[in-house]
Design a protein around this motif. Sequence first.
Motif, PDB file in Angstrom:
ATOM      1  N   LYS A  98     -35.571  51.330  84.357  1.00 18.46           N
ATOM      2  CA  LYS A  98     -36.924  51.421  84.937  1.00 18.46           C
ATOM      3  C   LYS A  98     -36.990  52.503  85.998  1.00 18.46           C
ATOM      4  CE  LYS A  98     -37.053  46.395  84.518  1.00 18.46           C
ATOM      5  NZ  LYS A  98     -35.760  45.888  85.003  1.00 18.46           N
ATOM      6  N   HIS A 131     -41.589  50.709  86.661  1.00 20.48           N
ATOM      7  CA  HIS A 131     -41.253  49.391  87.236  1.00 20.48           C
ATOM      8  C   HIS A 131     -42.480  48.686  87.842  1.00 20.48           C
ATOM      9  CE1 HIS A 131     -37.421  47.311  88.924  1.00 20.48           C
ATOM     10  NE2 HIS A 131     -38.386  46.432  88.794  1.00 20.48           N
ATOM     11  N   GLU A 203     -43.146  44.264  80.818  1.00 22.99           N
ATOM     12  CA  GLU A 203     -42.261  43.285  81.463  1.00 22.99           C
ATOM     13  C   GLU A 203     -43.071  42.585  82.555  1.00 22.99           C
ATOM     14  OE1 GLU A 203     -38.116  44.383  81.724  1.00 22.99           O
ATOM     15  OE2 GLU A 203     -38.009  43.473  83.708  1.00 22.99           O
ATOM     16  N   SER A 230     -37.669  36.658  85.472  1.00 31.54           N
ATOM     17  CA  SER A 230     -37.499  35.401  86.217  1.00 31.54           C
ATOM     18  C   SER A 230     -37.796  34.189  85.320  1.00 31.54           C
ATOM     19  CB  SER A 230     -38.374  35.385  87.482  1.00 31.54           C
ATOM     20  OG  SER A 230     -38.091  36.502  88.297  1.00 31.54           O
ATOM     21  N   ILE A 232     -36.250  31.622  84.583  1.00 29.92           N
ATOM     22  CA  ILE A 232     -35.796  30.305  85.062  1.00 29.92           C
ATOM     23  C   ILE A 232     -36.498  29.969  86.381  1.00 29.92           C
ATOM     24  CG2 ILE A 232     -33.671  29.108  85.833  1.00 29.92           C
ATOM     25  CD1 ILE A 232     -32.194  31.039  83.815  1.00 29.92           C
ATOM     26  N   GLY A 233     -37.375  30.870  86.811  1.00 26.40           N
ATOM     27  CA  GLY A 233     -38.042  30.677  88.095  1.00 26.40           C
ATOM     28  C   GLY A 233     -37.189  31.191  89.243  1.00 26.40           C
ATOM     29  N   SER A 234     -36.247  32.064  88.920  1.00 25.17           N
ATOM     30  CA  SER A 234     -35.447  32.782  89.918  1.00 25.17           C
ATOM     31  C   SER A 234     -34.992  31.878  91.068  1.00 25.17           C
ATOM     32  CB  SER A 234     -36.279  33.954  90.453  1.00 25.17           C
ATOM     33  OG  SER A 234     -35.458  34.945  90.995  1.00 25.17           O
ATOM     34  N   ALA A 267     -32.246  25.008  83.250  1.00 17.23           N
ATOM     35  CA  ALA A 267     -32.439  26.459  83.096  1.00 17.23           C
ATOM     36  C   ALA A 267     -32.482  26.835  81.613  1.00 17.23           C
ATOM     37  CB  ALA A 267     -31.294  27.207  83.788  1.00 17.23           C
ATOM     38  N   VAL A 268     -31.646  26.172  80.841  1.00 16.55           N
ATOM     39  CA  VAL A 268     -31.528  26.507  79.422  1.00 16.55           C
ATOM     40  C   VAL A 268     -32.832  26.133  78.690  1.00 16.55           C
ATOM     41  CG1 VAL A 268     -30.181  26.054  77.317  1.00 16.55           C
ATOM     42  CG2 VAL A 268     -29.032  26.191  79.543  1.00 16.55           C
ATOM     43  N   ILE A 282     -35.259  37.462  79.956  1.00 16.32           N
ATOM     44  CA  ILE A 282     -34.091  38.257  80.384  1.00 16.32           C
ATOM     45  C   ILE A 282     -33.417  37.535  81.548  1.00 16.32           C
ATOM     46  CG2 ILE A 282     -34.736  40.534  79.500  1.00 16.32           C
ATOM     47  CD1 ILE A 282     -36.101  41.073  82.234  1.00 16.32           C
ATOM     48  N   SER A 285     -27.578  35.928  85.012  1.00 18.17           N
ATOM     49  CA  SER A 285     -26.473  35.060  85.401  1.00 18.17           C
ATOM     50  C   SER A 285     -25.196  35.879  85.353  1.00 18.17           C
ATOM     51  CB  SER A 285     -26.342  33.847  84.476  1.00 18.17           C
ATOM     52  OG  SER A 285     -25.218  33.074  84.885  1.00 18.17           O
ATOM     53  N   LYS A 287     -22.383  33.905  85.466  1.00 14.18           N
ATOM     54  CA  LYS A 287     -21.445  32.846  85.074  1.00 14.18           C
ATOM     55  C   LYS A 287     -21.420  32.739  83.554  1.00 14.18           C
ATOM     56  CE  LYS A 287     -21.698  30.302  89.330  1.00 14.18           C
ATOM     57  NZ  LYS A 287     -23.008  30.321  89.978  1.00 14.18           N
ATOM     58  N   SER A 293     -24.875  29.881  77.371  1.00 11.57           N
ATOM     59  CA  SER A 293     -25.869  28.851  76.989  1.00 11.57           C
ATOM     60  C   SER A 293     -27.252  29.464  76.834  1.00 11.57           C
ATOM     61  CB  SER A 293     -26.019  27.744  78.029  1.00 11.57           C
ATOM     62  OG  SER A 293     -24.853  27.454  78.652  1.00 11.57           O
TER      63      SER A 293
HETATM   64  N1  LIG Z   1     -39.647  44.051  86.177  1.00 10.05           N
HETATM   65  C1  LIG Z   1     -39.562  43.457  87.333  1.00 10.05           C
HETATM   66  O1  LIG Z   1     -40.308  43.768  88.298  1.00 10.05           O
HETATM   67  C2  LIG Z   1     -38.557  42.367  87.532  1.00 10.05           C
HETATM   68  C3  LIG Z   1     -38.689  41.485  88.613  1.00 10.05           C
HETATM   69  C4  LIG Z   1     -37.752  40.483  88.765  1.00 10.05           C
HETATM   70  C5  LIG Z   1     -36.702  40.345  87.853  1.00 10.05           C
HETATM   71  N2  LIG Z   1     -36.583  41.239  86.813  1.00 10.05           N
HETATM   72  C6  LIG Z   1     -35.485  41.143  85.804  1.00 10.05           C
HETATM   73  O2  LIG Z   1     -35.440  39.798  85.338  1.00 10.05           O
HETATM   74  C7  LIG Z   1     -34.130  39.292  85.477  1.00 10.05           C
HETATM   75  C8  LIG Z   1     -34.142  37.779  85.634  1.00 10.05           C
HETATM   76  O3  LIG Z   1     -34.935  37.349  86.717  1.00 10.05           O
HETATM   77  P1  LIG Z   1     -34.311  36.737  88.042  1.00 10.05           P
HETATM   78  O4  LIG Z   1     -32.981  37.296  88.258  1.00 10.05           O
HETATM   79  O5  LIG Z   1     -35.343  36.904  89.098  1.00 10.05           O
HETATM   80  O6  LIG Z   1     -34.252  35.172  87.817  1.00 10.05           O
HETATM   81  P2  LIG Z   1     -33.929  34.103  86.671  1.00 10.05           P
HETATM   82  O7  LIG Z   1     -33.277  34.741  85.521  1.00 10.05           O
HETATM   83  O8  LIG Z   1     -35.153  33.300  86.477  1.00 10.05           O
HETATM   84  O9  LIG Z   1     -32.904  33.160  87.438  1.00 10.05           O
HETATM   85  C9  LIG Z   1     -31.594  33.550  87.700  1.00 10.05           C
HETATM   86  C10 LIG Z   1     -30.864  32.381  88.359  1.00 10.05           C
HETATM   87  O10 LIG Z   1     -30.766  31.305  87.417  1.00 10.05           O
HETATM   88  C11 LIG Z   1     -29.412  30.838  87.367  1.00 10.05           C
HETATM   89  N3  LIG Z   1     -29.093  30.535  85.962  1.00 10.05           N
HETATM   90  C12 LIG Z   1     -29.175  31.392  84.913  1.00 10.05           C
HETATM   91  N4  LIG Z   1     -28.812  30.770  83.784  1.00 10.05           N
HETATM   92  C13 LIG Z   1     -28.461  29.512  84.115  1.00 10.05           C
HETATM   93  C14 LIG Z   1     -27.999  28.402  83.387  1.00 10.05           C
HETATM   94  N5  LIG Z   1     -27.834  28.453  82.058  1.00 10.05           N
HETATM   95  N6  LIG Z   1     -27.723  27.251  84.075  1.00 10.05           N
HETATM   96  C15 LIG Z   1     -27.895  27.192  85.403  1.00 10.05           C
HETATM   97  N7  LIG Z   1     -28.351  28.208  86.162  1.00 10.05           N
HETATM   98  C16 LIG Z   1     -28.626  29.359  85.526  1.00 10.05           C
HETATM   99  C17 LIG Z   1     -28.568  31.985  87.864  1.00 10.05           C
HETATM  100  O11 LIG Z   1     -27.464  31.477  88.556  1.00 10.05           O
HETATM  101  P3  LIG Z   1     -25.924  31.736  88.076  1.00 10.05           P
HETATM  102  O12 LIG Z   1     -25.670  33.216  88.262  1.00 10.05           O
HETATM  103  O13 LIG Z   1     -25.200  30.842  88.987  1.00 10.05           O
HETATM  104  O14 LIG Z   1     -25.849  31.331  86.635  1.00 10.05           O
HETATM  105  C18 LIG Z   1     -29.484  32.714  88.822  1.00 10.05           C
HETATM  106  O15 LIG Z   1     -29.360  32.205  90.130  1.00 10.05           O
HETATM  107  C19 LIG Z   1     -33.593  40.069  86.692  1.00 10.05           C
HETATM  108  O16 LIG Z   1     -32.193  39.974  86.824  1.00 10.05           O
HETATM  109  C20 LIG Z   1     -34.103  41.448  86.371  1.00 10.05           C
HETATM  110  O17 LIG Z   1     -33.290  42.070  85.390  1.00 10.05           O
HETATM  111  C21 LIG Z   1     -37.513  42.236  86.627  1.00 10.05           C
END
Ligand SMILES: NC(=O)c1ccc[n+]([C@@H]2O[C@H](COP(=O)([O-])OP(=O)(O)OC[C@H]3O[C@@H](n4cnc5c(N)ncnc54)[C@H](OP(=O)(O)O)[C@@H]3O)[C@@H](O)[C@H]2O)c1
Length: 347
Positions: A98, A131, A203, A230, A232-234, A267-268, A282, A285, A287, A293
């Motif tokens: 981006k 972005h 996105e 986000s 999983i609700g970040s 989360a899953v 997207i 994680s 882990k 999963s």
């Molecule tokens: N375009 C944009 O403006 C924008 C904005 C925000 C985000 N993004 C993109 O979207 C991606 C995802 O969003 P996000 O990072 O905000 O949040 P998310 O994916 O909603 O949540 C990530 C969190 O969920 C936990 N998690 C993931 N899988 C899990 C599982 N199977 N079981 C338990 N916990 C789990 C992770 O912890 P663990 O590491 O402990 O598993 C991490 O703390 C970003 O990384 C980025 O690439 C884009």
Amino acid sequence: MENKTPFSIAADGVNPAEVPVKVVASGAKMPVVGLGTFGSDSVSGEAIATAVKEAIAVGYRHIDCAAVYGNEHLIGKSLQEVLASGLVKREELWITSKLWNDKHAEEDVIPACQKSLRDLQLDYLDLYLIHWPFPNHHDPGVDVDARDPHAIPYIHENYMKTWRQLEKLVDMGLVKHIGTSNMTEPKLELLLRDARIKPVANEMELHPHFQQPDLFQYCLDHDLVPIGYSPIGSPARPPRDTTPDDTVDIEDPVIVTIAERLGVHPAVVCVQWAVQRGQVPIPFSTKRRNFLSNLQTAVSDPLTADEMTAIAGIDKQCRLIKGQVFLWEGAESWEALWDVDGTIATK
Ligand SMILES: NC(=O)c1ccc[n+]([C@@H]2O[C@H](COP(=O)([O-])OP(=O)(O)OC[C@H]3O[C@@H](n4cnc5c(N)ncnc54)[C@H](OP(=O)(O)O)[C@@H]3O)[C@@H](O)[C@H]2O)c1
């Protein structure tokens, strides 16, 4: 901490050939689950780069990157190692990056993309997104009340100047597809009217408590893949990105009950719902157990129709990434960024 283990395909992974794809207008195939790479303030770039390598080993073929995440140079080392192994070919991967908000000026766009390519050690990107629709930026980690004194509202003429440079990147063969992020319907309407090369994806924030049904449907109706961030609700986002009214998807009783039935983390369930609804989540994680999963949802038995209906009913319209730091002087609230009344805010 650098992972020195040589790249190999994991025996317990998901067969990438079985992961469904979204076919975009060019015929290219985007895997329906990608790996997020934004570590906020808490996860190191090294840990994320290691996760990228391990995620590809367990079957991920879609990685969501961005220059502003500050880790593309580390992810590039992982990608290089994966490709050098000969076990995965470049054309089997879908890599997104981006353009950050401080590179919207016409002369900055192509060099910014070239920098991402150098960092990622790639000859081309599968998808390059703008972005945010604003050229407004801020120093990393600033407080939500911080304001860029040069911040301005959306100006379509300026956005199109940036878009024309993205079109050039396609012409140059550096980027296969281009797209948007954090857009709204009225802004997309103008872009779709004026683009020579159309976006293939938008996105956007999408999770059970923030389903954006109208924008989601708009994307489907206009051949834009809704990539859901986000998903999983970040839950680990930094305090500056939380407000007291935010709700927590993975604590929602509907999500928790389904997770109990399936014997998985809530989360899953969020990821599975996203895939089944038709967006491309997207999840982030580092882990292995968790990102594996999340990918398995793409090849698992579907949620029941009743479960899908129940999740459709828990939308709380709770936007988590409000974007306050991109507001301009005089803007009343973060809602001005999102055209909530259907018109583009001009002041
Ligand atoms: N375009 C944009 O403006 C924008 C904005 C925000 C985000 N993004 C993109 O979207 C991606 C995802 O969003 P996000 O990072 O905000 O949040 P998310 O994916 O909603 O949540 C990530 C969190 O969920 C936990 N998690 C993931 N899988 C899990 C599982 N199977 N079981 C338990 N916990 C789990 C992770 O912890 P663990 O590491 O402990 O598993 C991490 O703390 C970003 O990384 C980025 O690439 C884009």
